[in-house]
Design an enzyme around this catalytic site. Structure first.
Site, short mmCIF file in Angstrom:
data_model
loop_
_atom_site.label_atom_id
_atom_site.label_comp_id
_atom_site.label_asym_id
_atom_site.label_seq_id
_atom_site.Cartn_x
_atom_site.Cartn_y
_atom_site.Cartn_z
N ARG A 251 2.94 5.98 -3.29
CA ARG A 251 4.10 6.78 -3.70
C ARG A 251 4.35 6.67 -5.20
NH1 ARG A 251 4.19 5.66 1.55
NH2 ARG A 251 5.53 6.78 3.03
N LYS B 29 -4.48 5.76 14.84
CA LYS B 29 -4.53 5.09 13.53
C LYS B 29 -5.98 5.12 13.01
CE LYS B 29 -0.22 4.32 13.08
NZ LYS B 29 0.50 4.97 11.98
N ARG C 65 -8.61 11.96 12.57
CA ARG C 65 -7.16 11.75 12.74
C ARG C 65 -6.40 13.07 12.71
NH1 ARG C 65 -5.32 6.78 9.21
NH2 ARG C 65 -3.52 7.00 10.57
N ARG D 170 -7.48 -3.20 9.60
CA ARG D 170 -6.59 -4.16 10.28
C ARG D 170 -7.25 -4.77 11.52
NH1 ARG D 170 -2.36 -3.52 6.87
NH2 ARG D 170 -1.82 -1.38 6.35
N LYS E 94 0.83 -1.21 0.00
CA LYS E 94 0.00 0.00 0.00
C LYS E 94 0.88 1.27 0.00
CE LYS E 94 -2.73 0.79 3.72
NZ LYS E 94 -2.40 2.11 4.30
N GLN F 177 4.77 9.24 7.19
CA GLN F 177 3.86 10.11 6.45
C GLN F 177 4.30 11.57 6.58
OE1 GLN F 177 -0.07 9.11 7.82
NE2 GLN F 177 -0.08 7.17 6.72
N ASP G 138 1.86 -1.10 11.91
CA ASP G 138 0.53 -1.55 11.47
C ASP G 138 0.25 -3.01 11.86
OD1 ASP G 138 -0.01 0.91 10.33
OD2 ASP G 138 0.88 0.35 8.40
C1 S3P Z 1 2.48 4.81 6.24
C2 S3P Z 1 3.07 5.14 7.43
C3 S3P Z 1 2.55 4.73 8.74
C4 S3P Z 1 1.57 3.58 8.61
C5 S3P Z 1 0.58 3.77 7.50
C6 S3P Z 1 1.30 3.92 6.17
C7 S3P Z 1 3.07 5.31 4.99
O1 S3P Z 1 1.87 5.83 9.32
O2 S3P Z 1 0.87 3.39 9.84
O3 S3P Z 1 -0.30 2.66 7.41
O4 S3P Z 1 2.71 4.80 3.90
O5 S3P Z 1 3.91 6.21 5.05
P1 S3P Z 1 2.68 6.97 10.16
O6 S3P Z 1 3.63 7.60 9.26
O7 S3P Z 1 1.60 7.92 10.60
O8 S3P Z 1 3.30 6.23 11.29
#
Ligand code: S3P
Length: 459
Positions: A43, A363, A139, A411, A38, A186, A336
């Site tokens: 990206r 989350k 969120r 999840r 994912k 993120q 995750d």
């Molecule tokens: C992700 C980063 C994680 C993860 C999310 C996907 C990403 O979140 O929990 O499912 O693709 O960069 P955080 O960056 O908020 O930890």
């Protein structure tokens, strides 16, 4: 934009729920094709949109979250095309080449779409309105708003930095050096993507390594990325105002999705399954380290590099597991996977402690609470603090026999279905639809390995 003739869906969210039930299952066997990663899929579409020319992608995850990213990019004038199963191409608009969307960008359940798109939008001097579903609108977005505001964007949000956001980028951004206050790929990615538009060098410093797919793919597409170790942590620097060149992207299978069949096999004695081409990026592989420490029979074969990411073929066999302490330092590499690892812990012998997991509260749902409530409803002894969980393993099948609220969290939905496969009594989840965000066809793929999961077609 073309007007849609589809009448609005007036059924309540409750009426659209699709419950599902998992029952005690014998050994799992066979091979599963795990869907694409994912994080890497988002990206690939976003960087493809900024490149000059056509980016071809193989193995793209065709889940709802990734469709949300594709839809937002299309709404900003990028041509995103599906050529066949998992095969897509993006005709990029170039860095700063997006058009102002003429409607709200609805990112559904996808935090990654929302936060990374903020980075993409930062260097565009127009306003976009970003929103999402009931989960995403709860969120925190301040974590991206704060550094991007320092770079020159203007954002109006609901109280507490919640969506909807009115996001106005700037044609000229200021480069920054930003030390991540929370370990978040993120946030790191949003700042680096904004840095693409800023003159000079933008740096993000992380004291705990988070997934590095953005850095890897930016490099793959010709951006100038420097990585140095400093006393504050790892510093990632991007040189801005550059162009990206399209490069083919091969998306590996998602280790976060692979964790569901892998743990189902590990807790069902006699199982023997294979999962090929799974992403083994060390910043994502914490769950497999834990499984090995718990005594799981898991083999990594044919380890190789595919499209700049390490991958391996996994063979998992069922057997007895023991409880472990999972240190806080490992959290970012398996953030995750705690819900599904909690299921493994519930079946293990002895106590398992997850330390430093406060991020789980923000989350897709409050996962600390969802794990605690769900395990307890299934007859497992569990306790939580602000940022830890302690689970007393049942040393075999947990009692089960509960209905679990999934809170729009894919999840949590998939984890408690796996719980039902190993429990004395069936486990029902109130809604299986959220699994479509990251793992389309989850129940059918599990059934093909022998899992007893039924979806309630009458709901
Ligand atoms: C992700 C980063 C994680 C993860 C999310 C996907 C990403 O979140 O929990 O499912 O693709 O960069 P955080 O960056 O908020 O930890």
């Amino acid at each position: 934009m073309t007007a849609t003739m589809t009448p609005p869906d007036t059924t309540s969210p409750e009426a659209r729920r699709r419950p599902a039930t998992a029952r005690r299952t014998g050994p799992l066997s066979g091979a599963m094709d795990v869907p694409g990663d994912k994080s890497i899929s988002h990206r690939a579409l976003m960087l493809g949109a900024l490149a000059v020319g056509t980016t071809r992608i193989e193995g793209l995850l065709e889940g709802e979250d990734v469709h949300a990213t594709a839809g937002a990019l299309r709404a900003m004038g990028v041509s995103v095309t599906r050529d066949g199963p998992g095969a897509w191409h993006v005709d990029g608009a170039g860095v700063a080449g997006l058009h102002a969307p003429d409607n709200v960008l609805d990112l559904g359940n996808s935090g990654t779409s929302a936060r990374l798109l903020c980075g993409l939008l930062a260097g565009h001097g127009f306003t976009a309105i970003l929103t999402g579903d009931d989960s995403l609108r709860k969120r925190p977005m301040n974590r991206v708003i704060e550094p991007l505001t320092r770079m020159g964007v203007q954002v109006e949000s609901r109280e507490g930095g919640r969506m909807p956001l009115s996001f106005t980028g700037a044609d000229t951004l200021l480069p920054v050096e930003y030390v991540l206050p929370v370990p978040s790929a993120q946030v790191k990615s949003a700042v680096l993507l904004a840095g693409l538009h800023a003159p000079g060098k933008t740096t993000v410093v992380e004291s705990i390594a988070t997934r590095d797919h953005t850095e890897r793919m930016l490099k793959h597409m010709g951006a100038e990325i420097g990585i140095t170790e400093t006393p504050e942590g790892r510093a990632i620097t991007i040189t801005g105002q550059t162009e990206l060149s399209p490069a083919a992207v091969q998306v590996p299978a998602d280790p976060s999705s692979a964790a569901f069949p892998a743990i189902a096999a590990a807790i069902l004695p006699g199982s023997d399954i294979s999962l090929d081409g799974i992403g083994m990026n060390p910043a994502r592989a914490g769950v497999f380290v834990c499984l090995q420490e718990m005594g799981a029979d898991i083999a990594f074969r044919n380890e190789r590099d595919e499209g700049g990411e390490p991958v391996a073929d996994l063979v998992v066999k069922g057997g007895a597991l023991k409880g472990i302490r999972v240190p806080a330092e490992r959290a970012a590499s398996m953030i995750d996977e705690y819900p599904i690892l909690a299921v493994a812990a519930a079946c293990a012998t002895g106590t398992t402690v997850f330390e430093g997991v406060g991020e789980l509260r923000v989350k897709e749902s409050d996962r600390l609470a969802a794990i605690e409530t769900g395990l307890r409803a299934c007859g497992v002894t569990v306790s939580t603090t602000d940022d830890s969980i302690t689970i007393e393993g049942c040393g075999g099948p947990p009692p089960g026999g509960a209905t679990i609220a999934t809170h729009l969290d894919h999840r949590i939905a998939m984890s408690f279905l796996v719980m039902g496969l190993a429990s004395e009594n069936p486990v029902t989840i109130d809604d299986i639809r959220p699994s479509e965000t990251s793992f389309p066809g989850f129940a059918a793929a599990m059934r093909a390995l022998g899992a007893r999961i039924e979806e309630d077609s009458t709901a």
